[in-house]
Design a protein around this motif. Sequence first.
Motif, short mmCIF file in Angstrom:
data_model
loop_
_atom_site.label_atom_id
_atom_site.label_comp_id
_atom_site.label_asym_id
_atom_site.label_seq_id
_atom_site.Cartn_x
_atom_site.Cartn_y
_atom_site.Cartn_z
N THR A 126 35.83 43.85 36.06
CA THR A 126 37.00 43.57 35.30
C THR A 126 38.39 44.58 35.07
N ALA A 127 37.58 45.83 36.35
CA ALA A 127 38.98 47.08 36.70
C ALA A 127 39.83 46.75 37.56
N ALA A 128 39.19 45.02 38.70
CA ALA A 128 40.59 44.68 39.73
C ALA A 128 41.12 43.60 39.10
N ILE A 129 40.82 42.71 37.85
CA ILE A 129 41.79 41.94 37.23
C ILE A 129 42.71 42.52 36.71
N ALA A 130 42.19 43.63 36.17
CA ALA A 130 43.12 44.94 35.02
C ALA A 130 44.37 45.09 36.05
N GLY A 131 43.90 45.90 37.42
CA GLY A 131 44.73 46.28 38.40
C GLY A 131 45.91 45.02 38.56
N THR A 132 45.08 44.07 38.89
CA THR A 132 46.24 42.41 39.39
C THR A 132 47.15 42.38 37.72
N PHE A 133 46.55 42.71 36.92
CA PHE A 133 47.74 42.46 35.82
C PHE A 133 48.71 43.49 35.79
N VAL A 134 48.25 44.83 36.21
CA VAL A 134 49.58 45.91 36.80
C VAL A 134 50.36 45.21 37.96
N CYS A 170 49.33 36.08 37.83
CA CYS A 170 47.80 35.79 37.11
C CYS A 170 47.40 34.74 36.94
N GLY A 171 47.26 33.70 37.10
CA GLY A 171 46.12 32.55 37.92
C GLY A 171 45.33 33.01 38.66
N LEU A 172 45.26 33.42 39.17
CA LEU A 172 44.00 33.87 40.30
C LEU A 172 43.37 34.94 39.47
N ALA A 173 43.87 35.80 38.27
CA ALA A 173 43.15 37.12 37.85
C ALA A 173 42.01 36.29 36.11
N VAL A 174 42.92 35.92 36.45
CA VAL A 174 42.07 34.51 35.17
C VAL A 174 40.30 34.08 36.19
N LEU A 175 40.95 33.92 36.96
CA LEU A 175 39.45 32.95 37.87
C LEU A 175 39.02 33.83 38.20
N PRO A 198 30.33 46.33 46.73
CA PRO A 198 28.63 45.64 46.74
C PRO A 198 28.92 44.74 44.76
N PRO A 199 28.62 46.06 44.00
CA PRO A 199 28.36 45.38 42.57
C PRO A 199 29.87 43.63 42.25
N SER A 200 31.08 43.97 42.71
CA SER A 200 31.76 42.63 43.20
C SER A 200 31.27 41.65 44.18
N GLY A 201 30.99 41.63 44.72
CA GLY A 201 29.95 41.04 46.34
C GLY A 201 28.98 39.83 45.47
N ARG A 202 28.20 40.53 44.79
CA ARG A 202 27.02 40.48 43.66
C ARG A 202 27.63 39.25 43.06
#
Length: 126
Positions: free
Chosen positions: A15-23, A52-57, A113-117
């Motif tokens: 979720t934080a990586a998605i937020a960063g991608t939108f930044v 934008c597209g990759l963040a959504v996916l 690791p949490p993202s990898g899982r």
Amino acid sequence: MSSLTARDKAPWTVTAAIAGTFVLLAAHVFALVYPPHVPADLFHVVWGAAFCGLAVLLRSPRNWARLWLTALIAVQFVGKGVVFVLEDRTGVLVLIVVGWTVMIAVLALLWVPPSGRFFGSAPRTS
């Protein structure tokens, strides 16, 4: 009621990586306001749409989206280095350093690791 179970929900790192991608997307929109235009504008529109597209996916989980986003960030990281060397306006240089920081954070969050899982739990498609 949502059909997602606790197992299906993305960890906070994703979720934080998605937020960063939108930044990063916001930085591309912001860059459209400032010169140079024409070829740079095309880059910012295409790159912003891809982010934008990759963040959504990423919420799905789609490991290939994580790989593509990693590749786009790596290319943009190098591109920002070129601009950093060629640019002489202090404000732009500060924004480049901030962008690098966000990129490193997004990459770290996508690959801990949490993202990898989470991405490893996605069903394989052939």
